[in-house]
Design an enzyme around this catalytic site. Structure first.
Site, mmCIF file in Angstrom:
data_model
loop_
_atom_site.group_PDB
_atom_site.id
_atom_site.type_symbol
_atom_site.label_atom_id
_atom_site.label_comp_id
_atom_site.label_asym_id
_atom_site.label_seq_id
_atom_site.Cartn_x
_atom_site.Cartn_y
_atom_site.Cartn_z
ATOM 1 N N HIS A 1 0.925 -1.340 0.110
ATOM 2 C CA HIS A 1 -0.066 0.049 -0.210
ATOM 3 C C HIS A 1 1.122 1.009 0.247
ATOM 4 O O HIS A 1 1.242 1.198 0.996
ATOM 5 C CB HIS A 1 -0.795 0.136 1.474
ATOM 6 C CG HIS A 1 -1.882 1.095 1.225
ATOM 7 N ND1 HIS A 1 -3.306 0.620 0.196
ATOM 8 C CD2 HIS A 1 -1.707 2.561 1.988
ATOM 9 C CE1 HIS A 1 -3.783 2.006 0.960
ATOM 10 N NE2 HIS A 1 -3.015 3.004 1.570
ATOM 11 N N CYS A 2 0.523 2.079 -1.165
ATOM 12 C CA CYS A 2 2.276 3.488 -0.920
ATOM 13 C C CYS A 2 1.015 3.998 -0.427
ATOM 14 O O CYS A 2 0.202 4.841 -0.980
ATOM 15 C CB CYS A 2 1.753 3.687 -2.771
ATOM 16 S SG CYS A 2 3.020 5.055 -3.415
ATOM 17 N N PRO A 3 2.036 5.248 0.220
ATOM 18 C CA PRO A 3 1.063 6.054 1.013
ATOM 19 C C PRO A 3 1.628 7.470 0.470
ATOM 20 O O PRO A 3 0.846 8.138 0.145
ATOM 21 C CB PRO A 3 2.123 6.241 1.641
ATOM 22 C CG PRO A 3 3.669 5.786 1.812
ATOM 23 C CD PRO A 3 3.317 4.795 1.508
ATOM 24 N N ALA B 1 -2.057 7.459 -1.853
ATOM 25 C CA ALA B 1 -2.874 6.503 -0.944
ATOM 26 C C ALA B 1 -3.445 5.537 -1.761
ATOM 27 O O ALA B 1 -5.559 5.430 -1.788
ATOM 28 C CB ALA B 1 -3.753 7.926 -0.576
ATOM 29 N N ASN B 2 -3.018 4.484 -2.392
ATOM 30 C CA ASN B 2 -3.764 3.543 -3.082
ATOM 31 C C ASN B 2 -2.483 2.411 -2.671
ATOM 32 O O ASN B 2 -1.929 2.015 -2.787
ATOM 33 C CB ASN B 2 -4.032 4.038 -4.434
ATOM 34 C CG ASN B 2 -4.738 2.774 -5.118
ATOM 35 O OD1 ASN B 2 -5.139 1.729 -4.302
ATOM 36 N ND2 ASN B 2 -5.011 2.899 -6.521
#
Length: 432
Positions: A120-122, A125-126
């Site tokens: 989950h890539c900050p 946000a996805n």
């Protein structure tokens, strides 16, 4: 603490947008008023084309749905499902109340089981998943290429300023221009350096057809193999179960070309790999993946781990040896016996023993061995067990967005048959 983290994560996308705008557009403003070397027409076109590609790919990385495991999906091989359960491979997500397809994980942020979850890539946000990975790769590629081109333009202007450092100040750029050039050069250099490292790691994973989570699992497996060599090839799991640790090959590495093609949406058209408007992988895919056939067809990934083996039934005192390549009939028999025992206890209205975290089991086992002669360790975060283990970079699975409580623990410890029955009852209620 959780609230502050949530608010910080909401600022990630605006921060990236501001950074892209600052580098792509204020740099052009600076170049237009930098008299010694103003922008040429072809340089203007290139900067804006790269910026447009970055915007498109970043927008799609943030907004494309990462997918979810269909509630109706279930494994075709019932025997494989039973073997996986006996070996501690979690194929049922009790939060989604559905089966998890291969390579899927439950994301604690998206609150769903995501197909081929990478992390989950900050910054987007996805989730980076089977459906968003191609867009994410293209975003990194155009960001690195575009900012590298901007770096050459900035370096050219920095060289001009340095060459004229001995001239009177009124013959050179103003202090405001010098400050702007300095900030642009430093920010762009640091950003392109970090993104280049991330791009190289991502391309390496693409070529090997591994996700970030699977890379963690491979390193964990190597660690268990090294530990098992000192104990005759076995490690101890919960309840004294001896787990045989045998080398298992990663099944999804099917060759560099096939790996890249699968990772970029299944297309063999190389141009589509770089096209910012390339279509998202078909939504019917992402549930089954081609394997290289190095292992037995009934062996799935990840390999057996002592901390994922279910607790044995109370009346089974013999140690059960699980292998990474095969499971004997005695293993299946013991597993079925455990399910029957759980059902009997549930029908009698007895409380089913909940599975405890590894470090809590470790504390209780130590207390029993010492017969309460000394105080056990403090109940705090432990570095033992899979949930406490960190890879060479100090990362745990939760650092990639995985819900560890779902990944490692069956808090209710219900047999799979009961969970399936509950799911069927829920479906009937929805129909009514």
């Amino acid at each position: 603490m959780l609230c502050s983290s949530f608010h910080i994560s909401r600022l990630a996308i605006p921060t990236v947008c501001v950074l892209i705008s600052f580098l792509a557009y204020t740099s052009q403003y600076f170049f237009n008023y930098f008299e010694p070397a103003p922008l040429r027409e072809h340089e203007v076109w290139r900067i804006n084309i790269f910026a447009l590609c970055i915007w498109i790919c970043y927008y799609r990385s943030c907004t494309v749905d990462p997918g979810r495991a269909p509630r109706h999906w279930r494994p075709l091989d019932g025997k494989q499902l039973e073997v996986d359960r006996a070996n501690g491979r979690q194929r049922w997500c009790r939060r989604c109340e559905a089966f998890k397809p291969p390579r899927a994980h439950h994301c604690k942020t998206c609150q769903r089981c995501v197909p081929k979850m990478d992390h989950h890539c900050p910054w987007t946000a996805n989730c980076v998943s089977h459906f968003t990975f191609p867009h994410f790769v293209r975003f990194l590629f155009y960001a690195v290429v575009g900012m590298s081109y901007l770096e050459t333009l900035l370096f050219e202007r920095v060289s001009i300023v340095w060459a004229s450092r001995n001239l009177p100040s009124y013959l050179g750029p103003s202090a405001m221009q010098l400050g702007h050039l300095f900030v642009l050069f430093v920010v762009n250099s640091l950003t392109v350096f970090m993104l280049f490292i991330l791009l190289v790691r991502t391309l390496w994973s693409l070529g090997a057809n591994t996700t970030t989570i699977e890379t963690w699992e491979i390193e964990r497996h190597e660690t268990l193999l090294r530990r098992a060599r000192h104990y005759g090839g076995y490690l101890e799991g919960p309840g004294g179960v001896r787990v045989r640790i045998k080398r298992q090959e990663f099944p999804y590495d099917i060759g560099i070309w096939s790996n890249i093609r699968e990772g970029m949406g299944g297309s063999s058209n190389v141009l589509s790999w770089f096209w910012p408007l390339a279509r998202t992988p078909d939504r019917s895919t992402g549930l089954e993946y081609e394997v290289n056939g190095f292992e037995d067809p009934h062996v799935s990934w990840p390999p057996p781990d002592p901390d994922r083996i279910p607790l044995p039934p109370k009346d089974v005192s013999d140690s059960i040896a699980f292998t990474g390549a095969e499971t004997s009939g005695f293993d299946i028999q013991a597993f079925n016996q455990r399910k029957a025992e759980d059902l009997r206890r549930q029908r009698a209205g007895l409380e089913i023993e909940r599975r405890k975290r590894f470090h809590k089991r470790l504390v209780e086992d130590a207390e029993e061995d010492e017969s309460q002669q000394s105080d056990g360790p403090d109940e705090k975060e432990s570095d033992y067990g899979e949930e406490g283990w960190r890879n060479s970079e100090g990362e745990r699975l939760r650092d990639f967005g995985v819900d560890e409580d779902i990944e490692f623990y069956d808090e209710e410890d219900l047999p799979l048959g009961v969970l399936i029955q509950r799911r069927a009852q829920a479906a009937l209620k929805e129909l009514k």
